[in-house]
Motif scaffolding. Structure first.
Motif, mmCIF file in Angstrom:
data_model
loop_
_atom_site.group_PDB
_atom_site.id
_atom_site.type_symbol
_atom_site.label_atom_id
_atom_site.label_comp_id
_atom_site.label_asym_id
_atom_site.label_seq_id
_atom_site.Cartn_x
_atom_site.Cartn_y
_atom_site.Cartn_z
ATOM 1 N N UNK A 185 -7.734 -22.029 9.666
ATOM 2 C CA UNK A 185 -8.537 -20.975 10.041
ATOM 3 C C UNK A 185 -8.377 -20.747 11.468
ATOM 4 N N UNK A 186 -9.123 -19.550 11.945
ATOM 5 C CA UNK A 186 -9.157 -19.043 13.456
ATOM 6 C C UNK A 186 -7.887 -18.009 13.590
ATOM 7 N N UNK A 187 -6.904 -18.243 12.829
ATOM 8 C CA UNK A 187 -5.754 -17.191 12.940
ATOM 9 C C UNK A 187 -6.142 -15.817 12.732
ATOM 10 N N UNK A 188 -5.258 -15.072 13.148
ATOM 11 C CA UNK A 188 -5.154 -13.540 12.614
ATOM 12 C C UNK A 188 -4.398 -13.235 11.617
ATOM 13 N N UNK A 189 -4.890 -12.177 10.825
ATOM 14 C CA UNK A 189 -4.217 -11.907 9.654
ATOM 15 C C UNK A 189 -2.910 -10.888 9.817
ATOM 16 N N UNK A 190 -1.910 -11.279 9.090
ATOM 17 C CA UNK A 190 -0.793 -10.378 9.385
ATOM 18 C C UNK A 190 -0.663 -9.447 8.428
ATOM 19 N N UNK A 191 -0.771 -8.039 8.765
ATOM 20 C CA UNK A 191 -0.445 -7.111 7.718
ATOM 21 C C UNK A 191 0.705 -7.157 7.009
ATOM 22 N N UNK A 192 0.786 -6.822 5.727
ATOM 23 C CA UNK A 192 1.696 -7.049 4.753
ATOM 24 C C UNK A 192 2.189 -5.910 3.900
ATOM 25 N N UNK A 193 3.326 -5.456 3.909
ATOM 26 C CA UNK A 193 3.754 -4.303 3.125
ATOM 27 C C UNK A 193 4.574 -4.795 1.898
ATOM 28 N N UNK A 194 4.087 -4.333 0.847
ATOM 29 C CA UNK A 194 4.867 -5.025 -0.509
ATOM 30 C C UNK A 194 5.619 -3.762 -1.448
ATOM 31 N N UNK A 195 6.876 -3.813 -1.504
ATOM 32 C CA UNK A 195 7.467 -2.633 -2.172
ATOM 33 C C UNK A 195 7.658 -3.197 -3.613
ATOM 34 N N UNK A 196 7.155 -2.247 -4.598
ATOM 35 C CA UNK A 196 7.379 -2.443 -6.150
ATOM 36 C C UNK A 196 7.606 -1.246 -6.743
ATOM 37 N N UNK A 197 8.224 -1.181 -8.010
ATOM 38 C CA UNK A 197 8.525 0.127 -8.632
ATOM 39 C C UNK A 197 7.430 0.822 -9.318
ATOM 40 N N UNK A 198 6.109 -0.060 -9.395
ATOM 41 C CA UNK A 198 5.098 0.623 -10.400
ATOM 42 C C UNK A 198 4.158 1.500 -9.360
ATOM 43 N N UNK A 199 4.539 1.802 -8.029
ATOM 44 C CA UNK A 199 3.844 2.461 -7.372
ATOM 45 C C UNK A 199 4.612 3.780 -7.076
ATOM 46 N N UNK A 200 3.829 4.974 -7.058
ATOM 47 C CA UNK A 200 4.660 6.196 -6.920
ATOM 48 C C UNK A 200 5.265 6.419 -5.488
ATOM 49 N N UNK A 201 4.832 5.897 -4.526
ATOM 50 C CA UNK A 201 5.581 5.766 -3.471
ATOM 51 C C UNK A 201 6.181 4.537 -2.858
ATOM 52 N N UNK A 202 6.136 3.584 -4.044
ATOM 53 C CA UNK A 202 7.033 2.320 -3.794
ATOM 54 C C UNK A 202 6.536 1.348 -2.878
ATOM 55 N N UNK A 203 5.577 1.580 -1.972
ATOM 56 C CA UNK A 203 4.870 0.589 -0.939
ATOM 57 C C UNK A 203 3.532 0.543 -1.059
ATOM 58 N N UNK A 204 2.977 -0.721 -1.042
ATOM 59 C CA UNK A 204 1.426 -0.891 -0.889
ATOM 60 C C UNK A 204 1.156 -1.803 0.303
ATOM 61 N N UNK A 205 0.279 -1.356 1.135
ATOM 62 C CA UNK A 205 -0.311 -2.148 2.210
ATOM 63 C C UNK A 205 -1.284 -3.086 1.891
ATOM 64 N N UNK A 206 -1.307 -4.391 2.389
ATOM 65 C CA UNK A 206 -2.319 -5.388 2.199
ATOM 66 C C UNK A 206 -2.760 -5.816 3.582
ATOM 67 N N UNK A 207 -4.010 -6.723 3.643
ATOM 68 C CA UNK A 207 -4.311 -7.027 4.849
ATOM 69 C C UNK A 207 -3.490 -8.260 5.026
#
Length: 102
Positions: free
Chosen positions: A1-23
């Motif tokens: 604990x105590x660390x900062x979250x690193x934003x992550x982008x995931x690319x997959x074919x099920x999304x219209x633009x291909x990329x979803x951003x997660x915290x």
């Protein structure tokens, strides 16, 4: 604990633009598995590890859950472990381990 979250982008074919951003990677994991957990129909989720290490117990419980019976075969056996390698012993898989020697 105590660390900062690193934003992550995931690319997959099920999304219209291909990329979803997660915290964070934890957010990816939680979102992915909540899609399985939060459904409105009956389902049975079996962990691969449980099936691998306790196959008979998991298969019996799965049969009960689905309303089925775990019946013996014509020789009276109710469960049989296949201990040889599923890949065979020739070609690229020669020397592969099976259940007992893994």
């Amino acid at each position: 604990g105590g660390g900062n979250a690193v934003p992550v982008k995931v690319r997959f074919s099920g999304n219209a633009n291909g990329t979803v951003a997660y915290e964070s990677l934890a957010d990816v994991w939680n979102t992915w598995y909540n899609n399985y957990k939060n459904v409105k129909f009956p389902r049975l989720i079996v962990r691969f590890e449980d099936l691998l290490y306790r196959p008979e117990e998991v298969i019996r419980a799965s049969c009960r859950c689905a309303g089925g019976d775990f019946l013996p075969d014509k020789k009276g056996k109710t469960f049989q472990y296949v201990t040889s390698s599923a890949k065979g012993a020739t070609g690229a898989h020669s020397g592969a381990s099976g259940l007992e020697s893994a």
